[in-house]
Design a protein around this motif. Structure first.
Motif, PDB file in Angstrom:
ATOM      1  N   ILE A   1       3.973  -9.854   2.786  1.00  0.00           N
ATOM      2  CA  ILE A   1       4.012  -8.387   2.779  1.00  0.00           C
ATOM      3  C   ILE A   1       2.838  -7.873   1.947  1.00  0.00           C
ATOM      4  CG2 ILE A   1       5.280  -6.338   1.980  1.00  0.00           C
ATOM      5  CD1 ILE A   1       6.533  -7.604   4.455  1.00  0.00           C
ATOM      6  N   TRP A   2       2.085  -6.970   2.565  1.00  0.00           N
ATOM      7  CA  TRP A   2       0.975  -6.303   1.885  1.00  0.00           C
ATOM      8  C   TRP A   2       1.430  -4.903   1.512  1.00  0.00           C
ATOM      9  CZ3 TRP A   2      -2.629  -2.345   3.726  1.00  0.00           C
ATOM     10  CH2 TRP A   2      -3.695  -2.138   2.850  1.00  0.00           C
ATOM     11  N   ARG A   3       1.327  -4.553   0.235  1.00  0.00           N
ATOM     12  CA  ARG A   3       1.731  -3.230  -0.253  1.00  0.00           C
ATOM     13  C   ARG A   3       0.491  -2.385  -0.534  1.00  0.00           C
ATOM     14  NH1 ARG A   3       6.549  -2.502  -4.232  1.00  0.00           N
ATOM     15  NH2 ARG A   3       7.530  -2.588  -2.171  1.00  0.00           N
ATOM     16  N   LEU A   4       0.481  -1.214   0.055  1.00  0.00           N
ATOM     17  CA  LEU A   4      -0.589  -0.244  -0.134  1.00  0.00           C
ATOM     18  C   LEU A   4      -0.042   0.907  -0.961  1.00  0.00           C
ATOM     19  CD1 LEU A   4      -3.383   0.972   0.686  1.00  0.00           C
ATOM     20  CD2 LEU A   4      -2.228   1.941   2.677  1.00  0.00           C
ATOM     21  N   ARG A   5      -0.696   1.201  -2.091  1.00  0.00           N
ATOM     22  CA  ARG A   5      -0.327   2.345  -2.932  1.00  0.00           C
ATOM     23  C   ARG A   5      -1.422   3.386  -2.774  1.00  0.00           C
ATOM     24  NH1 ARG A   5       0.047  -2.267  -5.251  1.00  0.00           N
ATOM     25  NH2 ARG A   5       2.070  -3.161  -5.756  1.00  0.00           N
TER      26      ARG A   5
ATOM     27  N   SER B   1      -4.209   1.349  -5.105  1.00  0.00           N
ATOM     28  CA  SER B   1      -4.227  -0.099  -5.324  1.00  0.00           C
ATOM     29  C   SER B   1      -3.531  -0.763  -4.148  1.00  0.00           C
ATOM     30  CB  SER B   1      -3.535  -0.478  -6.639  1.00  0.00           C
ATOM     31  OG  SER B   1      -2.156  -0.178  -6.573  1.00  0.00           O
ATOM     32  N   HIS B   2      -3.613  -2.079  -4.116  1.00  0.00           N
ATOM     33  CA  HIS B   2      -2.922  -2.847  -3.077  1.00  0.00           C
ATOM     34  C   HIS B   2      -2.682  -4.251  -3.589  1.00  0.00           C
ATOM     35  CE1 HIS B   2      -6.652  -4.972  -1.729  1.00  0.00           C
ATOM     36  NE2 HIS B   2      -7.214  -3.879  -2.180  1.00  0.00           N
ATOM     37  N   SER B   3      -1.650  -4.887  -3.039  1.00  0.00           N
ATOM     38  CA  SER B   3      -1.321  -6.251  -3.449  1.00  0.00           C
ATOM     39  C   SER B   3      -0.674  -6.968  -2.277  1.00  0.00           C
ATOM     40  CB  SER B   3      -0.389  -6.246  -4.663  1.00  0.00           C
ATOM     41  OG  SER B   3       0.801  -5.535  -4.371  1.00  0.00           O
TER      42      SER B   3
ATOM     43  N   GLU C   1       5.699  10.217  -1.414  1.00  0.00           N
ATOM     44  CA  GLU C   1       5.906  11.352  -2.321  1.00  0.00           C
ATOM     45  C   GLU C   1       4.568  12.049  -2.561  1.00  0.00           C
ATOM     46  OE1 GLU C   1       8.886  12.176  -3.434  1.00  0.00           O
ATOM     47  OE2 GLU C   1       9.950  10.398  -2.750  1.00  0.00           O
ATOM     48  N   LYS C   2       4.622  13.220  -3.189  1.00  0.00           N
ATOM     49  CA  LYS C   2       3.407  13.977  -3.474  1.00  0.00           C
ATOM     50  C   LYS C   2       2.517  13.251  -4.494  1.00  0.00           C
ATOM     51  CE  LYS C   2       1.629  18.440  -4.876  1.00  0.00           C
ATOM     52  NZ  LYS C   2       1.918  19.835  -5.161  1.00  0.00           N
ATOM     53  N   LYS C   3       3.116  12.733  -5.580  1.00  0.00           N
ATOM     54  CA  LYS C   3       2.323  12.127  -6.652  1.00  0.00           C
ATOM     55  C   LYS C   3       1.710  10.791  -6.250  1.00  0.00           C
ATOM     56  CE  LYS C   3       4.445  14.319 -10.607  1.00  0.00           C
ATOM     57  NZ  LYS C   3       5.108  14.130 -11.890  1.00  0.00           N
ATOM     58  N   LYS C   4       2.504   9.940  -5.615  1.00  0.00           N
ATOM     59  CA  LYS C   4       1.997   8.646  -5.151  1.00  0.00           C
ATOM     60  C   LYS C   4       2.949   8.112  -4.101  1.00  0.00           C
ATOM     61  CE  LYS C   4       4.157   6.003  -8.837  1.00  0.00           C
ATOM     62  NZ  LYS C   4       3.999   5.010  -9.875  1.00  0.00           N
ATOM     63  N   SER C   5       2.407   7.277  -3.255  1.00  0.00           N
ATOM     64  CA  SER C   5       3.184   6.723  -2.145  1.00  0.00           C
ATOM     65  C   SER C   5       2.878   5.251  -1.996  1.00  0.00           C
ATOM     66  CB  SER C   5       2.829   7.458  -0.845  1.00  0.00           C
ATOM     67  OG  SER C   5       3.099   8.838  -0.965  1.00  0.00           O
ATOM     68  N   LYS C   6       3.788   4.549  -1.303  1.00  0.00           N
ATOM     69  CA  LYS C   6       3.528   3.140  -1.005  1.00  0.00           C
ATOM     70  C   LYS C   6       4.055   2.828   0.381  1.00  0.00           C
ATOM     71  CE  LYS C   6       7.659   1.543  -3.383  1.00  0.00           C
ATOM     72  NZ  LYS C   6       8.213   0.842  -4.506  1.00  0.00           N
ATOM     73  N   LEU C   7       3.349   1.952   1.048  1.00  0.00           N
ATOM     74  CA  LEU C   7       3.723   1.457   2.372  1.00  0.00           C
ATOM     75  C   LEU C   7       3.602  -0.052   2.355  1.00  0.00           C
ATOM     76  CD1 LEU C   7       1.716   4.011   4.556  1.00  0.00           C
ATOM     77  CD2 LEU C   7       4.193   3.952   4.236  1.00  0.00           C
ATOM     78  N   ASP C   8       4.566  -0.734   2.949  1.00  0.00           N
ATOM     79  CA  ASP C   8       4.554  -2.197   3.047  1.00  0.00           C
ATOM     80  C   ASP C   8       4.343  -2.599   4.498  1.00  0.00           C
ATOM     81  OD1 ASP C   8       5.102  -2.353   0.338  1.00  0.00           O
ATOM     82  OD2 ASP C   8       7.242  -2.765   0.615  1.00  0.00           O
ATOM     83  N   TYR C   9       3.447  -3.557   4.714  1.00  0.00           N
ATOM     84  CA  TYR C   9       3.139  -4.053   6.064  1.00  0.00           C
ATOM     85  C   TYR C   9       3.308  -5.565   6.115  1.00  0.00           C
ATOM     86  CZ  TYR C   9       1.171   0.510   6.939  1.00  0.00           C
ATOM     87  OH  TYR C   9       1.021   1.865   7.096  1.00  0.00           O
ATOM     88  N   ALA C  10       3.863  -6.044   7.216  1.00  0.00           N
ATOM     89  CA  ALA C  10       3.964  -7.484   7.451  1.00  0.00           C
ATOM     90  C   ALA C  10       2.627  -7.950   8.020  1.00  0.00           C
ATOM     91  CB  ALA C  10       5.103  -7.778   8.424  1.00  0.00           C
TER      92      ALA C  10
ATOM     93  N   GLN D   1     -12.104  -4.388   3.959  1.00  0.00           N
ATOM     94  CA  GLN D   1     -11.191  -3.849   4.974  1.00  0.00           C
ATOM     95  C   GLN D   1     -10.380  -2.672   4.437  1.00  0.00           C
ATOM     96  OE1 GLN D   1      -9.365  -7.699   5.791  1.00  0.00           O
ATOM     97  NE2 GLN D   1     -10.017  -7.530   7.946  1.00  0.00           N
ATOM     98  N   VAL D   2      -9.973  -2.741   3.172  1.00  0.00           N
ATOM     99  CA  VAL D   2      -9.220  -1.636   2.570  1.00  0.00           C
ATOM    100  C   VAL D   2     -10.114  -0.396   2.475  1.00  0.00           C
ATOM    101  CG1 VAL D   2      -8.000  -0.848   0.501  1.00  0.00           C
ATOM    102  CG2 VAL D   2      -7.637  -3.178   1.358  1.00  0.00           C
ATOM    103  N   ALA D   3     -11.365  -0.577   2.096  1.00  0.00           N
ATOM    104  CA  ALA D   3     -12.301   0.553   2.045  1.00  0.00           C
ATOM    105  C   ALA D   3     -12.505   1.133   3.449  1.00  0.00           C
ATOM    106  CB  ALA D   3     -13.635   0.112   1.445  1.00  0.00           C
ATOM    107  N   GLU D   4     -12.555   0.276   4.446  1.00  0.00           N
ATOM    108  CA  GLU D   4     -12.700   0.736   5.837  1.00  0.00           C
ATOM    109  C   GLU D   4     -11.446   1.486   6.285  1.00  0.00           C
ATOM    110  OE1 GLU D   4     -14.376   1.310   9.713  1.00  0.00           O
ATOM    111  OE2 GLU D   4     -15.192   1.051   7.696  1.00  0.00           O
TER     112      GLU D   4
END
Length: 155
Positions: free
Chosen positions: A146-150, A137-139, A43-52, A61-64
């Motif tokens: 599952i790693w979630r990237l916001r 953020s990420h968790s 979405e425009k305001k915020k998004s999330k993606l989940d990776y196995a 690594q997240v900063a990279e």
């Protein structure tokens, strides 16, 4: 010449964010050898993606990841489309996410030479139209692996 008919698309994506999703997916594949996101909410305001992933990426690594995605955006790559048959697509792409009853002709979205994937969504014409990618953020869920990237893009 007859116009190619695609399946109906019922979503009005935020073009900069949706295009960024493609860049993030390719960057994740390049950095971690994983597949594209297993689920997405963009979405425009915020998004999330989940990776196995077998383990959580480090903050370094997240900063990279953020740096690399912004580097690709900054290359001002053209976003183009190609229409091919499902048979041809099956030789080049994972077809698992193609919906049942999909049209015989499918659309490939290309971001310069950086990424290409099957997609019927809406995109910018050039990555210069995106803005800046920012990880919010990420968790990591160790049980589901599952790693979630916001994240979001800012203009």
């Amino acid at each position: 010449m007859e116009e190619t008919k695609f399946n109906e698309h019922n979503k009005e994506e935020h073009r900069p964010s949706h295009t960024t999703e493609h860049i993030i997916n390719r960057t994740m594949i390049n950095m971690f050898g994983c597949g594209r996101a297993v689920s997405a909410h963009v979405e425009k305001k915020k998004s999330k993606l989940d990776y196995a992933l077998p383990s959580a990426p480090s903050d370094v690594q997240v900063a990279e990841l953020e740096r690399r995605v912004n580097d690709v955006i900054g290359q001002h790559l053209d976003v183009t489309f190609e229409v091919i048959t499902q048979d041809e697509a099956a030789k080049r792409f994972d077809m698992k996410r193609l919906p049942d009853g999909a049209s015989e002709m499918v659309r490939v979205v290309k971001i310069g030479d950086y990424d290409e994937c099957l997609c019927i969504g809406q995109h910018v014409g050039n990555t210069s139209e995106i803005g800046t990618f920012k990880v919010m953020s990420h968790s990591y869920d160790a049980e589901t692996k599952i790693w979630r990237l916001r994240w979001k893009v800012t203009e």
